[in-house]
Design an enzyme around this catalytic site. Structure first.
Site, PDB file in Angstrom:
ATOM      1  N   PRO A  76       0.810  -1.217   0.000  1.00 54.74           N
ATOM      2  CA  PRO A  76       0.000   0.000   0.000  1.00 54.74           C
ATOM      3  C   PRO A  76       0.845   1.270   0.000  1.00 54.74           C
ATOM      4  CG  PRO A  76      -0.741  -1.509   1.712  1.00 54.74           C
ATOM      5  CD  PRO A  76       0.566  -2.042   1.194  1.00 54.74           C
ATOM      6  N   ARG A  78      -2.331  -8.356 -20.930  1.00 52.83           N
ATOM      7  CA  ARG A  78      -3.275  -8.015 -22.008  1.00 52.83           C
ATOM      8  C   ARG A  78      -2.705  -6.957 -22.968  1.00 52.83           C
ATOM      9  NH1 ARG A  78      -8.221  -7.401 -20.953  1.00 52.83           N
ATOM     10  NH2 ARG A  78      -8.642  -5.726 -22.415  1.00 52.83           N
ATOM     11  N   ASP A  80      -9.011  -0.058 -24.750  1.00 54.42           N
ATOM     12  CA  ASP A  80      -9.364  -0.218 -23.334  1.00 54.42           C
ATOM     13  C   ASP A  80      -9.543   1.148 -22.696  1.00 54.42           C
ATOM     14  OD1 ASP A  80      -9.376  -2.915 -23.184  1.00 54.42           O
ATOM     15  OD2 ASP A  80      -7.377  -3.127 -22.346  1.00 54.42           O
ATOM     16  N   GLU A 113       2.045  -8.443   8.527  1.00 55.08           N
ATOM     17  CA  GLU A 113       2.031  -6.976   8.602  1.00 55.08           C
ATOM     18  C   GLU A 113       2.856  -6.358   7.487  1.00 55.08           C
ATOM     19  OE1 GLU A 113      -0.665  -6.515  10.848  1.00 55.08           O
ATOM     20  OE2 GLU A 113       0.446  -4.636  10.735  1.00 55.08           O
TER      21      GLU A 113
HETATM   22  C1  4FV Z   1      -1.096  -4.171  -1.364  1.00 55.99           C
HETATM   23  C2  4FV Z   1      -1.736  -3.076  -2.000  1.00 55.99           C
HETATM   24  C3  4FV Z   1      -1.405  -4.703  -0.019  1.00 55.99           C
HETATM   25  C4  4FV Z   1      -0.265  -5.297   2.919  1.00 55.99           C
HETATM   26  C5  4FV Z   1       0.137  -6.259   4.035  1.00 55.99           C
HETATM   27  C6  4FV Z   1       0.020  -7.476   1.951  1.00 55.99           C
HETATM   28  C7  4FV Z   1      -0.738  -6.200   1.803  1.00 55.99           C
HETATM   29  C8  4FV Z   1       0.275  -7.615   3.441  1.00 55.99           C
HETATM   30  N1  4FV Z   1      -0.142  -4.646  -2.190  1.00 55.99           N
HETATM   31  N2  4FV Z   1      -1.130  -2.934  -3.207  1.00 55.99           N
HETATM   32  N3  4FV Z   1      -2.758  -2.291  -1.573  1.00 55.99           N
HETATM   33  N4  4FV Z   1      -0.543  -5.610   0.473  1.00 55.99           N
HETATM   34  O1  4FV Z   1      -2.392  -4.321   0.584  1.00 55.99           O
HETATM   35  O2  4FV Z   1      -0.187  -3.874  -3.312  1.00 55.99           O
HETATM   36  O3  4FV Z   1       1.595  -8.062   3.644  1.00 55.99           O
END
Ligand code: 4FV
Length: 221
Positions: A89, A154, A169, A116
């Protein structure tokens, strides 16, 4: 193009990728997909891949060494160009343009975290980029990795039946999509816009462009 996914759940990635467009691309050898499980690199008898967080706090953190070894093996594949991308994230939000640029790499090594998160020293040492599929928290990076694989695949030549399809697209030109209709002409009293039945391709194209512009204005302003 080769995708390597470092994941604690290889079956989840392999299973989902072998359907639809990505499955066909793999069959046609336009794309290859390899998974690497950090647990296979854990040296203790319990195959430990996570541990408590220094400084305390909830949840567990993925350890450096199993991830580092998995990436090291993935790099044994001699690619002219490659990127190691950590999905999180905190990463750069993925957009169509970013994914279109990524098509140039021969190998993409995607790190799917769990728990985590992962030890920052692994990210600093082994990852070239950090991407996010959205401002929300998933329970694992596998769905994010599959999103990236699908959206890039794609765009690759020979994957979609109609070479123009990816070009049309939504987001391909920074616009949202126009509405789509198919048979029957009338469904629950709802009819298809007459222009789409006219056979006049210039009018249809003009209508679609106006709809895309309108959708983009309405839904992004
Ligand atoms: C995520 C996202 C995501 C966070 C903790 C995996 C998680 C766990 N990855 N974009 N939004 N990853 O939430 O790519 O380890």
């Amino acid at each position: 193009m080769r995708f390597d996914v470092v994941t604690l759940f290889p079956e989840m990635v392999l299973g989902a990728a072998h359907y639809g467009v990505t499955g066909k691309a793999i069959e046609k050898n336009i794309v290859s997909l390899v998974t690497w499980n950090p647990r296979d690199y854990a040296t203790d008898k319990h195959k430990t891949v996570d541990d408590k967080s220094y400084g305390g706090g909830p949840g567990m953190v993925m350890k450096c060494m199993p991830l580092h070894q998995a990436v090291s093996d993935a790099k044994q594949y001699s690619a002219q160009s490659r990127r190691v991308v950590f999905l999180s994230p905190q990463g750069r939000p993925i957009k169509q343009a970013l994914l279109a640029d990524a098509c140039c790499y021969e190998q993409l090594i995607l790190i799917a975290g769990r728990y985590e998160g992962v030890d920052q020293r692994f990210i600093d040492l082994d990852c070239d980029e950090e991407w996010s599929v959205g401002d929300y928290v998933l329970s694992g990076g596998e769905l994010a990795a599959l999103t990236v694989i699908d959206a890039i695949t794609r765009l690759l030549p020979g994957v979609l039946g109609d070479a123009d399809s990816a070009k049309q697209d939504s987001h391909a030109h920074g616009l949202l999509d126009f509405p789509h209709y198919t048979r029957p002409e009338c469904f629950n009293g709802l009819t298809v816009p007459a222009v789409l039945l006219s056979g006049n391709h210039a009018d249809i194209q003009r209508w679609r462009t106006k709809q895309a512009l309108g959708n983009t204005w309405l839904k992004t302003s």
